[in-house]
Design an enzyme around this catalytic site. Structure first.
Site, PDB file in Angstrom:
ATOM      1  N   HIS A  66     -14.712   7.966   7.576  1.00 52.41           N
ATOM      2  CA  HIS A  66     -14.003   8.560   6.716  1.00 52.41           C
ATOM      3  C   HIS A  66     -13.859   7.616   5.444  1.00 52.41           C
ATOM      4  CE1 HIS A  66     -10.086   7.565   8.451  1.00 52.41           C
ATOM      5  NE2 HIS A  66      -9.935   7.394   7.034  1.00 52.41           N
ATOM      6  N   ASP A 112     -15.266   9.247  14.075  1.00 55.58           N
ATOM      7  CA  ASP A 112     -14.660   8.494  12.972  1.00 55.58           C
ATOM      8  C   ASP A 112     -15.133   7.039  12.808  1.00 55.58           C
ATOM      9  OD1 ASP A 112     -13.730   8.261  10.459  1.00 55.58           O
ATOM     10  OD2 ASP A 112     -11.651   8.394  11.165  1.00 55.58           O
ATOM     11  N   GLN A 201      -1.470   4.739   4.817  1.00 55.91           N
ATOM     12  CA  GLN A 201      -2.421   5.085   3.708  1.00 55.91           C
ATOM     13  C   GLN A 201      -3.003   3.629   3.414  1.00 55.91           C
ATOM     14  OE1 GLN A 201       0.039   7.281   1.077  1.00 55.91           O
ATOM     15  NE2 GLN A 201      -1.222   8.793   0.855  1.00 55.91           N
ATOM     16  N   GLY A 202      -4.367   3.394   3.409  1.00 60.33           N
ATOM     17  CA  GLY A 202      -4.865   1.994   3.213  1.00 60.33           C
ATOM     18  C   GLY A 202      -5.272   1.350   4.294  1.00 60.33           C
ATOM     19  N   ASP A 203      -4.705   1.826   5.368  1.00 62.39           N
ATOM     20  CA  ASP A 203      -5.001   1.038   6.665  1.00 62.39           C
ATOM     21  C   ASP A 203      -6.114   1.660   7.325  1.00 62.39           C
ATOM     22  OD1 ASP A 203      -2.859  -0.684   6.225  1.00 62.39           O
ATOM     23  OD2 ASP A 203      -1.347   0.482   7.284  1.00 62.39           O
ATOM     24  N   SER A 204      -6.848   2.621   7.074  1.00 59.87           N
ATOM     25  CA  SER A 204      -7.920   3.415   7.830  1.00 59.87           C
ATOM     26  C   SER A 204      -9.124   2.532   7.982  1.00 59.87           C
ATOM     27  CB  SER A 204      -8.094   4.709   7.074  1.00 59.87           C
ATOM     28  OG  SER A 204      -7.548   5.887   7.066  1.00 59.87           O
TER      29      SER A 204
END
Length: 249
Positions: A66, A112, A201-204
């Site tokens: 993603h 993913d 958020q931002g660690d994906s």
């Protein structure tokens, strides 16, 4: 500060397209890039960070599908060896290719997984992948490390510095109770029943590490560090052959 927000469900915009995903690190503390030279972050061409990743060979970075599905090599960069995002340390690498798992549809439906190919080989240490024989690394209670520059609280700001936190692997039954769409054949989840520590958020796309191997890729979840809502990670041992095939190209 804590790493409990890396998997927070939000609308992340890639190339103008909004996609519902979870990404974060909450409840952690600052860690040294020297101790974790294989952790990287991914930016657009202007240097805006939006995801994390893991260097697994001199030219290959594993991240979440993603994070990569709407990207092109031309508008994507990988930053290596930089602990402080406001510094100029390390290397900003350009790409020649982006591979997204062909079965990927959305983070919560599995697959993913993505691999970014760097234009030039880098000299940073890479991290080995978990393999099918590494079942013990996925035993409930196994302590793993999550890392990233994402939000440090569900509604907070992204971290300037690399953050890390320890979260245990959770029992598949707990994960299935938390999320009906959880697939134990492709995913693992980690955290504490009471919450408090998580990715955000931002660690994906960033690493979940145990036993000196990459066992998970930060994928999705509901909120950041919420009670009863652990972070969900793509199970690397399930995708090791797919990833290794990309390493040979």
């Amino acid at each position: 500060m804590r790493l409990a927000g890396l998997l927070m469900t939000l609308m992340v915009v890639f190339a103008g397209t909004a996609t519902a995903v979870d990404v974060r690190v909450v409840g952690g503390e600052r860690v040294s890039i020297d101790d974790h030279p294989w952790v990287v972050y991914v930016t657009d061409a202007s240097g805006n960070q939006f995801c994390g990743g893991t260097l697994v060979s001199p030219t290959k970075v594993v991240t979440a599908a993603h994070c990569a599905a709407m990207r092109t090599p031309r508008n994507t960069r990988v930053v290596l060896g930089r602990e402080d995002r406001q510094s100029s340390a390390g290397v900003v690498a350009r790409l020649t290719d982006i591979w997204v798992h062909p079965d990927y549809v959305s983070a919560d439906q599995g697959s993913d997984v993505a691999v970014l190919t760097l234009r030039d080989a880098v000299g940073f240490t890479s991290l080995p992948l978990a393999r099918a024989t590494d079942e013990e690394l996925y035993e409930p209670g196994t302590s793993g490390l999550v890392l990233g520059w994402g939000r440090t609280s569900e509604q907070g700001s992204s971290s300037r510095y690399l953050m890390g936190a320890t979260v245990p692997v959770m029992d598949d039954g707990h994960c299935e109770n938390a999320y009906p769409q959880f697939d134990p054949d492709e995913m693992t989840c980690a955290g504490y029943p009471e919450g408090g520590v998580d990715t955000c958020q931002g660690d994906s796309g960033g690493p979940y590490v145990a036993g000196g191997r990459l066992i998970g890729i930060t994928s999705w979840g509901e909120g950041c560090a919420r009670e009863g809502k652990p972070g969900v990670y793509s199970e690397v041992k399930r995708y090791a052959e797919d990833i290794e095939a990309q390493l040979r190209i």
